[in-house]
Design an enzyme around this catalytic site. Structure first.
Site, PDB file in Angstrom:
ATOM      1  N   CYS A 113       0.954  -1.333  -0.074  1.00  0.00           N
ATOM      2  CA  CYS A 113      -0.017  -0.012   0.022  1.00  0.00           C
ATOM      3  C   CYS A 113       0.968   1.216   0.080  1.00  0.00           C
ATOM      4  CB  CYS A 113      -0.970  -0.011   1.200  1.00  0.00           C
ATOM      5  SG  CYS A 113      -2.224   1.124   0.891  1.00  0.00           S
ATOM      6  N   HIS A 219      -3.563  -4.881   0.745  1.00  0.00           N
ATOM      7  CA  HIS A 219      -3.002  -5.464   1.981  1.00  0.00           C
ATOM      8  C   HIS A 219      -3.231  -7.017   2.213  1.00  0.00           C
ATOM      9  CE1 HIS A 219      -2.193  -1.530   4.526  1.00  0.00           C
ATOM     10  NE2 HIS A 219      -2.950  -1.246   3.578  1.00  0.00           N
ATOM     11  N   GLU A 221      -1.941  -8.888   4.028  1.00  0.00           N
ATOM     12  CA  GLU A 221      -1.713  -9.101   5.649  1.00  0.00           C
ATOM     13  C   GLU A 221      -3.156  -8.925   6.255  1.00  0.00           C
ATOM     14  OE1 GLU A 221      -0.822  -4.755   6.113  1.00  0.00           O
ATOM     15  OE2 GLU A 221      -0.542  -6.436   4.504  1.00  0.00           O
TER      16      GLU A 221
END
Length: 249
Positions: A113, A219, A221
């Site tokens: 990002c 993202h 994660e």
């Protein structure tokens, strides 16, 4: 143990904050720690230190992750701010030092990002400062209320690393938590993917092995928030980790 250095997010002094109000804080988002912190892998938050104190620590890392967070200051790519989007110039300088040193040391790097956008600026590219106001017909890429619970389709470039990893998936989707985007691609970067409304969503550095230095706009994660709806984020991590293992050896 494989050591992965993660650039810090910052909270600056805030007199309204009751804990450590006058102090600056460095932090890592917990989903990031959990995504990286697998058996045999040590996530290391890179401290805000100067000169050799910082580079000596980076030298010990087998790979670097530039995590998400605040905007890039427009001055970094030669523009004046529009609206309220001033960015975080202090963090820019901290992370650009990390990125430049890691590039020169040929370490594996994954930008996520903000990290993806910073990499584009480092390589001479430009950003849209605010998608909704600059590209009125674009899709929704950020919701402050819904945060990492929204997504959009993604299209992979055939013959690239991510095209090979994900090209077989029907109707692939990624999460989206950003209001800025790549406007002009930096030098020596190869596009890996686009959003369905045409923004660059991933790229790799052509002067390194495929996937060794790459960035993604989404993202990975945060993927657990929409488990089963999004790409398998472990495929990206496994590519990065394999480069980190090779670097260590």
């Amino acid at each position: 143990m494989i050591k992965i250095g993660i650039s810090a997010c910052f909270f600056y002094p805030d007199k309204e904050r009751t804990v450590f109000g006058p102090k600056s804080l460095s932090y890592m988002e917990n989903d990031m720690a959990r995504w990286i912190g697998k058996k045999g892998v040590l996530p290391v938050l890179l401290p805000d230190l100067e000169g050799e104190l910082l580079t000596d620590i980076i030298d010990q890392m087998d790979g670097i992750i530039l995590q998400g967070g605040s905007d890039i200051a427009p001055e970094q790519y030669g523009e004046d701010p529009i609206g309220k989007w001033r960015g975080d110039a202090y963090r820019d300088q901290y992370e650009l030092k990390i990125l430049d040193y890691a590039i020169r040391k040929e370490k594996p790097i994954l930008g996520i990002c903000r990290g993806f956008q910073l990499m584009n600026v480092y390589f001479g590219g430009l950003l849209y400062q605010d998608i909704p106001s600059q590209i009125p017909g674009a899709g929704v890429h950020r919701s402050a209320e819904l945060y990492d619970t929204i997504n959009h389709p993604i299209n992979f470039v055939s013959g690239t690393l991510l095209g090979d990893l994900y090209g077989h998936i029907a109707n692939p989707k990624v999460n989206t938590v950003h209001h800025q985007a790549v406007k002009q691609l930096g030098q020596d970067l190869e596009v890996y993917a686009h959003s369905d409304d045409g923004f660059i969503e991933a790229f790799g550095y052509t002067k390194a092995a495929p996937g060794k230095v790459m960035g993604v706009q989404w993202h990975p994660e945060f993927s657990a928030t929409q488990a089963g709806e999004l790409l398998d984020e472990e495929l990206i991590f496994n590519v990065f980790l394999e480069h980190a293992k090779q670097y260590r050896n």
